[in-house]
Structure formats: C-alpha cells, structure tokens
Scaffold this motif. Structure first.
Motif, PDB file in Angstrom:
ATOM      1  N   ASN A  46       0.798  -1.223   0.000  1.00  0.00           N
ATOM      2  CA  ASN A  46       0.000   0.000   0.000  1.00  0.00           C
ATOM      3  C   ASN A  46       0.833   1.277   0.000  1.00  0.00           C
ATOM      4  O   ASN A  46       0.315   2.344  -0.348  1.00  0.00           O
ATOM      5  CB  ASN A  46      -0.943   0.007   1.218  1.00  0.00           C
ATOM      6  CG  ASN A  46      -2.167  -0.862   0.998  1.00  0.00           C
ATOM      7  OD1 ASN A  46      -2.629  -1.025  -0.124  1.00  0.00           O
ATOM      8  ND2 ASN A  46      -2.680  -1.436   2.060  1.00  0.00           N
ATOM      9  N   GLU A  48      -1.325   5.014  -5.191  1.00  0.00           N
ATOM     10  CA  GLU A  48      -2.754   4.730  -5.147  1.00  0.00           C
ATOM     11  C   GLU A  48      -3.387   5.013  -6.504  1.00  0.00           C
ATOM     12  O   GLU A  48      -3.149   6.039  -7.126  1.00  0.00           O
ATOM     13  CB  GLU A  48      -3.410   5.592  -4.069  1.00  0.00           C
ATOM     14  CG  GLU A  48      -4.845   5.190  -3.777  1.00  0.00           C
ATOM     15  CD  GLU A  48      -5.382   5.846  -2.524  1.00  0.00           C
ATOM     16  OE1 GLU A  48      -6.545   6.282  -2.547  1.00  0.00           O
ATOM     17  OE2 GLU A  48      -4.630   5.915  -1.526  1.00  0.00           O
ATOM     18  N   SER A  74     -14.052   3.944   4.022  1.00  0.00           N
ATOM     19  CA  SER A  74     -13.568   2.800   3.250  1.00  0.00           C
ATOM     20  C   SER A  74     -12.987   1.736   4.174  1.00  0.00           C
ATOM     21  O   SER A  74     -13.288   0.549   4.043  1.00  0.00           O
ATOM     22  CB  SER A  74     -12.513   3.261   2.242  1.00  0.00           C
ATOM     23  OG  SER A  74     -12.173   2.218   1.366  1.00  0.00           O
ATOM     24  N   ASN A 102      -8.227  -3.865  -0.965  1.00  0.00           N
ATOM     25  CA  ASN A 102      -8.079  -2.571  -1.618  1.00  0.00           C
ATOM     26  C   ASN A 102      -8.802  -1.495  -0.806  1.00  0.00           C
ATOM     27  O   ASN A 102      -8.265  -0.412  -0.557  1.00  0.00           O
ATOM     28  CB  ASN A 102      -8.647  -2.651  -3.040  1.00  0.00           C
ATOM     29  CG  ASN A 102      -8.379  -1.403  -3.864  1.00  0.00           C
ATOM     30  OD1 ASN A 102      -8.750  -0.302  -3.478  1.00  0.00           O
ATOM     31  ND2 ASN A 102      -7.748  -1.590  -5.005  1.00  0.00           N
ATOM     32  N   THR A 140      -7.373   2.112   1.402  1.00  0.00           N
ATOM     33  CA  THR A 140      -7.672   3.356   0.700  1.00  0.00           C
ATOM     34  C   THR A 140      -7.835   4.520   1.673  1.00  0.00           C
ATOM     35  O   THR A 140      -8.595   4.436   2.636  1.00  0.00           O
ATOM     36  CB  THR A 140      -8.959   3.199  -0.129  1.00  0.00           C
ATOM     37  OG1 THR A 140      -8.753   2.204  -1.128  1.00  0.00           O
ATOM     38  CG2 THR A 140      -9.333   4.501  -0.809  1.00  0.00           C
ATOM     39  N   ALA A 145      -9.299   3.818  -7.788  1.00  0.00           N
ATOM     40  CA  ALA A 145      -9.642   3.259  -6.489  1.00  0.00           C
ATOM     41  C   ALA A 145     -11.095   3.533  -6.172  1.00  0.00           C
ATOM     42  O   ALA A 145     -11.696   2.843  -5.372  1.00  0.00           O
ATOM     43  CB  ALA A 145      -8.748   3.841  -5.409  1.00  0.00           C
ATOM     44  N   THR A 152     -11.342   7.618  -3.121  1.00  0.00           N
ATOM     45  CA  THR A 152     -10.324   8.379  -2.435  1.00  0.00           C
ATOM     46  C   THR A 152     -10.666   9.828  -2.195  1.00  0.00           C
ATOM     47  O   THR A 152     -10.058  10.474  -1.366  1.00  0.00           O
ATOM     48  CB  THR A 152      -9.007   8.343  -3.245  1.00  0.00           C
ATOM     49  OG1 THR A 152      -9.259   8.940  -4.515  1.00  0.00           O
ATOM     50  CG2 THR A 152      -8.538   6.931  -3.435  1.00  0.00           C
TER      51      THR A 152
END
Length: 491
Positions: free
Chosen positions: A129, A134, A269, A384, A388, A481, A484
């Motif tokens: 990560n 990202e 998230s 994922n 985030t 993503a 975000t």
C-alpha cells in the motif's frame, strides 16, 4: 504521533511485488496445508481426536491475537525489519514442526508459525500500500498480492495432499524452510531499507489488553466448538476476553498514543472494509475446510486425490482476482465488492446441492468454480478498500486491524458452521454417517452463503466512485480506487 518518513519507492517493482506475494502465499498456505495431513499427523505423533484440532487452532489463536501489535510494530520499527523477522519465525517454526515427534513440540511449532504470520502479514500489506501509487498501479499490485493469498487458501490443500502422499506429513512443514530463506535473502536486495525506528511510542496498556483480549476471544470460540461450550475454561475465557476488549476500547478512546486510534474508523472505506472482511471470514473461509471433509470423509479420497480436487478452485480464485481488478477500474471498489459478494452467495447456492453422499467432484464443480470466482474477486477488493485513504505511516496498523477482523471471523465462523454441520451425527456410523455428514455440510454451505449477503450492507456504506475530470474539464471514467476523494482528510 509524528508521521513516519515517506516510504521509498521500489527499485525493481516487479520482483519486489513477487516477493511480497510470496510472503502472502506462505501465510495463506499455512492455514490449509495441514488439513489434508491431519490424519497422518494424528497416527504418527499420537494426537487424540480432541487434541488434533489444536494443530489448526494453535496457529489461528497466536496469529489472530498478535496482529494488532504486529501492525503497530511494522509502522514503528520498519516494514522490512518486520518482514525479515516474520520470515525468520516461519522458517524456524517450520523446521521445528517437521522434526516434531510429540504433540507438544508440534503445537509449539504451529503457535510460533502463527506468531510469524502476525508479524509478517501487516508488513507485507503495508509495503504494497505504500510502495505503489494509489490508483491503477496499486490496484494491479493488490490484485497480484491478493491472488497469491486467496489462491493459497485452496492451493494449500492441493500442496498438502501432494506432499503428504509423496513425502510424508513432515513435508508440509519443511516446504516453508527454503521459501523463508529465499524471502529473507531477497528482502535485503529488493525491499526499501527502513529508517531509524521510532521509540517510546508503543501503547503498553493497549497492547496488553488488546492482544490478550483478541487471543482469548479466538481461543474461546475455537476451543468451545470442539470441547463444548459448557466447559469451564470456555465461558471463563470468553468473559475475560469481553472485559479486556472493553478496557482496550476505553484505553484507545482516552489514551495519548493509542495502539489503535479510533479515529481510523472515520475512514468510511476502512470501516466498511473491516465489516466485509469479518463477514468473509465468518463464511467463505470455511469453504476449503468443508470441501476437504467432503472429499475425504464422504467420498473417501486419499490425501493426493483431495489435493488434486482443489485444482479447479485454485484456478477459479486466480481468475476471480483478475476479474476484481477490472471491476475496480470500471465500477470502483464499492461496485467490485458488491459483485463479489453476490457471486459468493450464488456459488454457495450452487455448491450445496452437490454435497451429497452419492456425489462426486463433478457434482460440486459448478459451485466450486463460482465460489472461487467470488472469493478471488471479493478478497482483492476488500483489501483494496482497507488501505484506501489511510495515512502512509498508519498502513501497518490498518492492515493489522483488517486482518484481525478476518481471523476473528474465521475462528467464529468455523466454530459455528461446524456445529451446524455436525448437529445430527451423534451415534451414527457407516453409510448413515456419510449421508448425515453430507447433509450437514449442505446446510452449513447454504447458511454461509446467506450470511455472506449481509456483507453487502457494509459494502454499500463505502464511498461511491467519483468521476475524474479530463484536461478539457469533462467527466471521465470513475477514479481507479473509486473511493479516495473524501478519504484523504478522514484522518
């Protein structure tokens, strides 16, 4: 707490990602690789039917109990350091397990493997990560990483069957030794060096109450399912776990430097992902266990035949992981999760009818393939979501929180589903036992499929994907993503 310095990017991202995927594969394999070998282990070392379950439980208890601490240490001491430490623990414990001649030594080795996993997993996920930007780059990295882990859950049964049949049960432990040695050597060449360790920042009261509380909770659930819920140690452990976890939450809310800052859960998230991960552990992580029992106890497969029967599941999980990446790009993490959850439930509905005494691999094939697609797609998307919008210096902690949810869910789900499956088996033998076992497994798989749908409620709370603007100011496809825009300020 001051922010840690930014994580350097990888010089050889392809090889580095392969190493991180290897770390995840080792962790996942060690959950299931011993399943097929359990009868041989029991016969050779002398486990009783009651004590044999601790070969699985010892790993789960130590792994789940120490994940929060492992995640925090990853952020404070350095991810490469913790990666190397975790690999060292895996290699040492695997060598010890393969050489074990008594139940006590083997259980100690499994517990040490679990501790290695608690150190290794948060470091590996945090490295993915933080080392990959990202968006599309991280989506692809998480796909490869998650594919290795999700496939490992079923590939463990495949590898366990082949190794047990050809080389003996000791090989399911010894296979980790060269893999760990390779991982340690490669870490110094491929992973970015850690800066100076942060000192004086560990929340000791939170660490003690949180680690002890989670460990006792997993112990109570896992042990209660085997020994009985009325055994004195089970309710005692459960009650103490509740008290310790209540104290842990109070300390986190009031402490200056908490082990798990509660503000993390303002990130929609991460908080939504934690619930999805918990439900996934409660339900889908039990599928390899029931398939193993079905192939061996109902169909009478050998260890090798059981392992080979998992090939279709391994391939479909791999395909599901690649599908998840495409879905994330097109619909955002939220849409990918909802799709994966629905596919999991559909797969369970297809799998359950095929679990019958007169069945075969073919009667379960459609369900196995669809469940694999669902597991692969959900597994990738949920990790994922968990990473985030989390600040770089807290990625290890977020990984520890999310993976703790998975382990608590797995322990609780397996205990409850096994109770459902074994409800009517008392006093049966022969063909009657086979038929009743298959019926109990069908009920358990229908149950886990229905419960998995509850994860959709949490997935719906994830932020919707927001369209990016092109250079001309017109809306483009959803952000990779997908989640975000409002999260970078959540912390």
């Amino acid at each position: 707490m001051p922010s840690a310095p930014s994580q350097p990017r990888l010089r050889r991202p392809g090889w580095s990602l392969a190493l991180l995927a290897l770390g995840h594969l080792i962790i996942s394999l060690d959950f299931t690789i011993v399943y097929v070998a359990l009868p041989d282990i029991a016969a050779d070392i002398g486990f009783t039917p009651h004590s044999l379950q601790w070969v699985v439980t010892a790993y789960a208890v130590l792994y789940g109990g120490f994940l929060l601490l492992g995640g925090r240490l990853s952020d404070l001491l350095g991810r490469r350091r913790m990666f190397v430490l975790g690999m060292t623990l895996y290699g040492t414990s695997s060598l010890l397990g393969g050489l074990a001649t008594t139940p006590a030594v083997l259980l100690a080795a499994r517990g040490l493997q679990g501790l290695g996993g608690a150190v290794l997993f948060p470091a590996v996920l945090a490295l993915v990560n933080t080392a990959f930007t990202e968006g599309r780059q991280r989506d692809r990295a998480l796909t490869i990483w998650a594919m290795a882990g999700a496939a490992g859950l079923t590939a463990g049964s495949l590898a366990g069957g082949v190794l047990t049949q050809t080389l003996g049960w000791q090989a399911v432990f010894h296979v980790n030794v060269p893999l760990a040695a390779l991982g340690i050597a490669a870490a110094f060449a491929l992973l970015p060096a850690d800066g100076r360790a942060t000192r004086g920042s560990i929340d000791v009261p939170g660490t003690l109450t949180g680690t002890a509380g989670v460990t006792l909770l997993i112990y109570a659930v896992a042990h209660g399912s085997e020994a009985g819920w009325t055994q004195t140690e089970v309710p005692a452990a459960a009650a103490l776990a509740v008290l310790l976890l209540a104290a842990f939450v109070r300390i986190q809310a009031r402490g200056r430097n908490p082990l798990m800052p509660l503000r993390l859960f303002r990130n929609r998230s991460l908080s939504g992902a934690v619930v999805v991960i918990l439900v996934f552990g409660l339900t889908m992580n039990a599928v390899p266990y029931f398939l193993t029992l079905y192939y061996q106890d109902v169909l009478g497969f050998s260890a090798l035949e059981t392992g080979l029967a998992f090939l279709g599941s391994t391939l479909s999980i791999t395909a599901g992981s690649f599908l998840s990446e495409r879905l994330i790009q097109r619909t955002g993490t939220r849409g990918a999760l909802l799709t994966g959850i629905a596919v999991n439930a559909l797969g369970a509905a297809l799998l359950a009818p095929g679990l019958r005494a007169e069945g075969s691999v073919l009667t379960t094939l459609a369900g196995v393939v669809v469940v694999g697609l669902g597991m692969g797609s959900t597994y990738t998307a949920m990790w994922n979501a968990a990473g985030t919008g989390v600040a770089e210096h807290e990625q290890g902690l977020a990984s520890g929180v999310a993976s703790t949810a998975l382990q608590v869910g797995t322990a609780a789900g397996l205990a409850l589903l096994v109770a459902v499956a074994n409800d009517d088996l008392a006093g049966l033998s022969g063909e009657a036992l086979r038929a009743a076992s298959a019926e109990g497994m069908r009920t358990a798989v229908y149950t886990l499929g229905a419960v998995m749908l509850l994860a959709a409620l949490a997935a719906l709370k994830l932020p919707r994907p927001r369209a990016r603007l092109t250079a001309r100011g017109t809306p483009s496809q959803p952000a990779p993503a997908g989640d975000t825009a409002e999260l970078h300020h959540a912390d």
